[in-house]
Design an enzyme around this catalytic site. Structure first.
Site, PDB file in Angstrom:
ATOM      1  N   CYS A 124      -5.982  -9.066 -44.846  1.00  0.00           N
ATOM      2  CA  CYS A 124      -7.085  -8.567 -45.782  1.00  0.00           C
ATOM      3  C   CYS A 124      -7.047  -7.028 -45.659  1.00  0.00           C
ATOM      4  O   CYS A 124      -7.748  -6.223 -46.438  1.00  0.00           O
ATOM      5  CB  CYS A 124      -8.539  -8.955 -45.293  1.00  0.00           C
TER       6      CYS A 124
ATOM      7  N   ASN B 157     -14.257 -13.548 -51.252  1.00  0.00           N
ATOM      8  CA  ASN B 157     -13.411 -13.035 -50.386  1.00  0.00           C
ATOM      9  C   ASN B 157     -12.071 -13.256 -50.870  1.00  0.00           C
ATOM     10  O   ASN B 157     -11.512 -14.370 -50.694  1.00  0.00           O
ATOM     11  CB  ASN B 157     -13.437 -13.430 -49.113  1.00  0.00           C
TER      12      ASN B 157
ATOM     13  N   HIS C  32     -13.213  -3.848 -47.379  1.00  0.00           N
ATOM     14  CA  HIS C  32     -13.023  -5.342 -47.828  1.00  0.00           C
ATOM     15  C   HIS C  32     -14.101  -6.170 -47.860  1.00  0.00           C
ATOM     16  O   HIS C  32     -15.219  -6.239 -47.151  1.00  0.00           O
ATOM     17  CB  HIS C  32     -12.268  -5.932 -46.485  1.00  0.00           C
TER      18      HIS C  32
HETATM   19  O1  UT7 Z   1     -11.584 -11.674 -44.815  1.00  0.00           O
HETATM   20  C1  UT7 Z   1     -11.231 -11.971 -43.325  1.00  0.00           C
HETATM   21  C2  UT7 Z   1     -12.326 -11.565 -42.623  1.00  0.00           C
HETATM   22  N1  UT7 Z   1     -13.070 -12.569 -42.404  1.00  0.00           N
HETATM   23  C3  UT7 Z   1     -14.392 -12.205 -42.143  1.00  0.00           C
HETATM   24  O2  UT7 Z   1     -14.737 -11.116 -42.217  1.00  0.00           O
HETATM   25  C4  UT7 Z   1     -15.364 -13.521 -42.060  1.00  0.00           C
HETATM   26  C5  UT7 Z   1     -16.420 -13.105 -40.667  1.00  0.00           C
HETATM   27  N2  UT7 Z   1     -17.425 -14.200 -40.439  1.00  0.00           N
HETATM   28  C6  UT7 Z   1     -18.629 -14.274 -41.221  1.00  0.00           C
HETATM   29  O3  UT7 Z   1     -18.633 -13.841 -42.375  1.00  0.00           O
HETATM   30  C7  UT7 Z   1     -19.415 -15.337 -40.918  1.00  0.00           C
HETATM   31  O4  UT7 Z   1     -19.477 -15.707 -39.552  1.00  0.00           O
HETATM   32  C8  UT7 Z   1     -19.394 -16.760 -41.692  1.00  0.00           C
HETATM   33  C9  UT7 Z   1     -19.822 -16.300 -43.082  1.00  0.00           C
HETATM   34  C10 UT7 Z   1     -18.042 -17.316 -41.787  1.00  0.00           C
HETATM   35  C11 UT7 Z   1     -20.294 -17.727 -41.155  1.00  0.00           C
HETATM   36  O5  UT7 Z   1     -21.615 -17.163 -40.898  1.00  0.00           O
HETATM   37  P1  UT7 Z   1     -22.624 -17.311 -39.403  1.00  0.00           P
HETATM   38  O6  UT7 Z   1     -23.827 -16.773 -39.735  1.00  0.00           O
HETATM   39  O7  UT7 Z   1     -21.578 -16.718 -38.604  1.00  0.00           O
HETATM   40  O8  UT7 Z   1     -22.614 -18.900 -39.426  1.00  0.00           O
HETATM   41  P2  UT7 Z   1     -22.135 -19.908 -38.347  1.00  0.00           P
HETATM   42  O9  UT7 Z   1     -20.687 -20.124 -38.084  1.00  0.00           O
HETATM   43  O10 UT7 Z   1     -22.674 -19.628 -36.892  1.00  0.00           O
HETATM   44  O11 UT7 Z   1     -22.852 -21.029 -38.665  1.00  0.00           O
HETATM   45  C12 UT7 Z   1     -24.192 -21.213 -38.779  1.00  0.00           C
HETATM   46  C13 UT7 Z   1     -24.510 -22.908 -39.114  1.00  0.00           C
HETATM   47  C14 UT7 Z   1     -23.726 -23.879 -38.533  1.00  0.00           C
HETATM   48  O12 UT7 Z   1     -24.590 -24.927 -38.335  1.00  0.00           O
HETATM   49  P3  UT7 Z   1     -25.191 -25.198 -36.867  1.00  0.00           P
HETATM   50  O13 UT7 Z   1     -24.230 -25.366 -36.070  1.00  0.00           O
HETATM   51  O14 UT7 Z   1     -26.247 -24.101 -36.641  1.00  0.00           O
HETATM   52  O15 UT7 Z   1     -26.246 -26.558 -37.108  1.00  0.00           O
HETATM   53  C15 UT7 Z   1     -22.625 -24.172 -39.610  1.00  0.00           C
HETATM   54  O16 UT7 Z   1     -22.241 -25.594 -39.284  1.00  0.00           O
HETATM   55  O17 UT7 Z   1     -24.361 -22.931 -40.618  1.00  0.00           O
HETATM   56  C16 UT7 Z   1     -23.452 -24.120 -40.800  1.00  0.00           C
HETATM   57  N3  UT7 Z   1     -22.667 -23.877 -41.873  1.00  0.00           N
HETATM   58  C17 UT7 Z   1     -23.062 -24.186 -43.097  1.00  0.00           C
HETATM   59  N4  UT7 Z   1     -24.234 -24.575 -43.658  1.00  0.00           N
HETATM   60  C18 UT7 Z   1     -24.032 -24.774 -45.027  1.00  0.00           C
HETATM   61  C19 UT7 Z   1     -21.297 -23.241 -41.839  1.00  0.00           C
HETATM   62  N5  UT7 Z   1     -20.768 -23.279 -43.144  1.00  0.00           N
HETATM   63  C20 UT7 Z   1     -21.905 -23.444 -44.074  1.00  0.00           C
HETATM   64  C21 UT7 Z   1     -21.939 -23.621 -45.332  1.00  0.00           C
HETATM   65  N6  UT7 Z   1     -23.020 -24.326 -45.810  1.00  0.00           N
HETATM   66  N7  UT7 Z   1     -21.135 -23.415 -46.175  1.00  0.00           N
END
Ligand code: UT7
Length: 331
Positions: free
Chosen positions: A112, A288, A258
């Protein structure tokens, strides 16, 4: 100071649009989760267009906007994490399509941060090689072909697209850059190529790369680890680029980060003490698109009049590698 002039920009939005609601038919997710956790609402996805094709379409528009002919381009730098072939390179395919017969061709894979790396490389070629008058930087991504649509934690995040910039050198103008990487974070965001195999392989020499178990060739991300890295890398890269030339970041007119997550951008804005009004955000419409996200946003900002000649612009990318990079220049 020797800087750059972006003479022309172009982009290609693929044929299909996917909205958050479309994911709910095959994974357990919701429009509300995607909007609130990422800021994304819709994204363009390839409807069969190859990566090189999207890059070529974007490049044609950039060349037209720049008012130059393809033969005048001395170097094509293409950035992608989702090329069509191991070889030839995307830049060779694009050179063929454009008939840019005098251009040498380079592909870079800096994820990215790719476009920021590409712009800085272009500047260095323009600066040191008198034979190169114009550089073409193309960022083209077909992320949906390396996306696992059974993994809700990644598949909602990515879109496809391409954008291109025609760049010339500019005497006595603002320019600074700061590029870097932290390979110790490589395992946090990766997509494997074809597993190594040959007729003589016994498996005894298998070397462990330290990555989690393979998930085919699909993108695999530790979202939290990358998020943490991103919120630090973004302000640090910009600040370091500014410090190198004693530039005050408050003097930037526009910042194009980004487009990975609006929460990352908001956190960085807060840490830098810069109003969100200065940050360009288009991830609600494109999601993204890895290395294409910054030049797509540049093209939209130029064509809508949000960036005007003379504006001081900051670009900042971060992503797999882990890589990061910032460029400060005058548009
Ligand atoms: O471009 C390259 C660089 N990439 C980035 O910069 C991405 C950086 N990371 C992020 O933007 C975030 O970490 C994400 C958007 C990928 C995820 O957000 P988060 O707030 O960190 O969520 P999480 O991974 O901690 O997940 C929270 C909850 C989980 O459920 P439990 O374990 O709390 O029950 C996930 O299973 O959200 C759940 N979850 C979803 N729920 C509904 C994960 N994906 C989804 C989804 N829909 N699509």
């Amino acid at each position: 100071m020797l800087g750059i002039k972006i003479l022309g920009t172009g982009r290609y939005d693929p044929g299909k649009k996917v909205v958050n609601e479309d994911f709910t038919s095959f994974i357990d997710t919701s429009d509300e989760w995607i909007r609130t956790r990422t800021g994304m609402q819709e994204r363009f996805v390839s409807d069969g267009e190859p990566t090189w094709y999207m890059g070529t379409q974007a490049a044609k528009k950039a060349i037209e906007a720049a008012g130059i002919s393809p033969e005048e381009i001395g170097v094509i730098i293409d950035t992608s994490v989702s090329p069509d072939y191991y070889t030839p390179s995307m830049s060779c395919m694009i050179q063929r399509e454009l008939h840019a017969v005098n251009a040498m061709t380079i592909d870079v894979n800096c994820a990215c941060a790719g476009c920021v790396y590409g712009i800085d490389m272009a500047k260095r070629y323009l600066q040191t090689d008198d034979g190169i008058k114009y550089a073409l930087v193309v960022a083209n991504e077909n992320l949906t072909k390396i996306t696992d649509y059974s993994d809700r934690s990644t598949c909602v995040l990515f879109g496809d697209g391409a954008a291109a910039l025609v760049i010339a050198k500019s005497e006595n103008s603002l320019y600074s850059s700061h590029l870097g990487a932290d390979g110790t974070g490589a395992k946090y965001l990766f997509a494997r190529s074809i597993p190594p195999a040959n007729a003589f392989m016994t498996g005894e020499g298998r070397v462990d790369d330290g990555f989690p178990e393979p998930n085919g060739h699909y993108l695999c991300q530790d979202g939290k680890a990358v998020y943490k890295f991103a919120t630090r890398a973004l302000p640090k890269a910009l600040k370091t680029a500014a410090e190198k030339i004693d530039f005050c970041l408050d003097d930037l007119d526009v910042i194009i980060p980004h487009q990975a997550n609006v929460r990352i951008i908001e956190t960085a804005a807060k840490n830098l003490g810069i109003s969100m009004d200065k940050f360009v955000v288009n991830l609600d419409r494109h999601a993204n698109t890895s290395s294409a996200s910054i030049p797509i946003a540049i093209d939209e900002a130029v064509r809508s009049g949000r960036i005007k000649r003379g504006d001081k612009v900051g670009l900042v990318g971060f992503g797999a590698g882990l890589t990061f990079g910032a460029v400060i220049f005058e548009y």
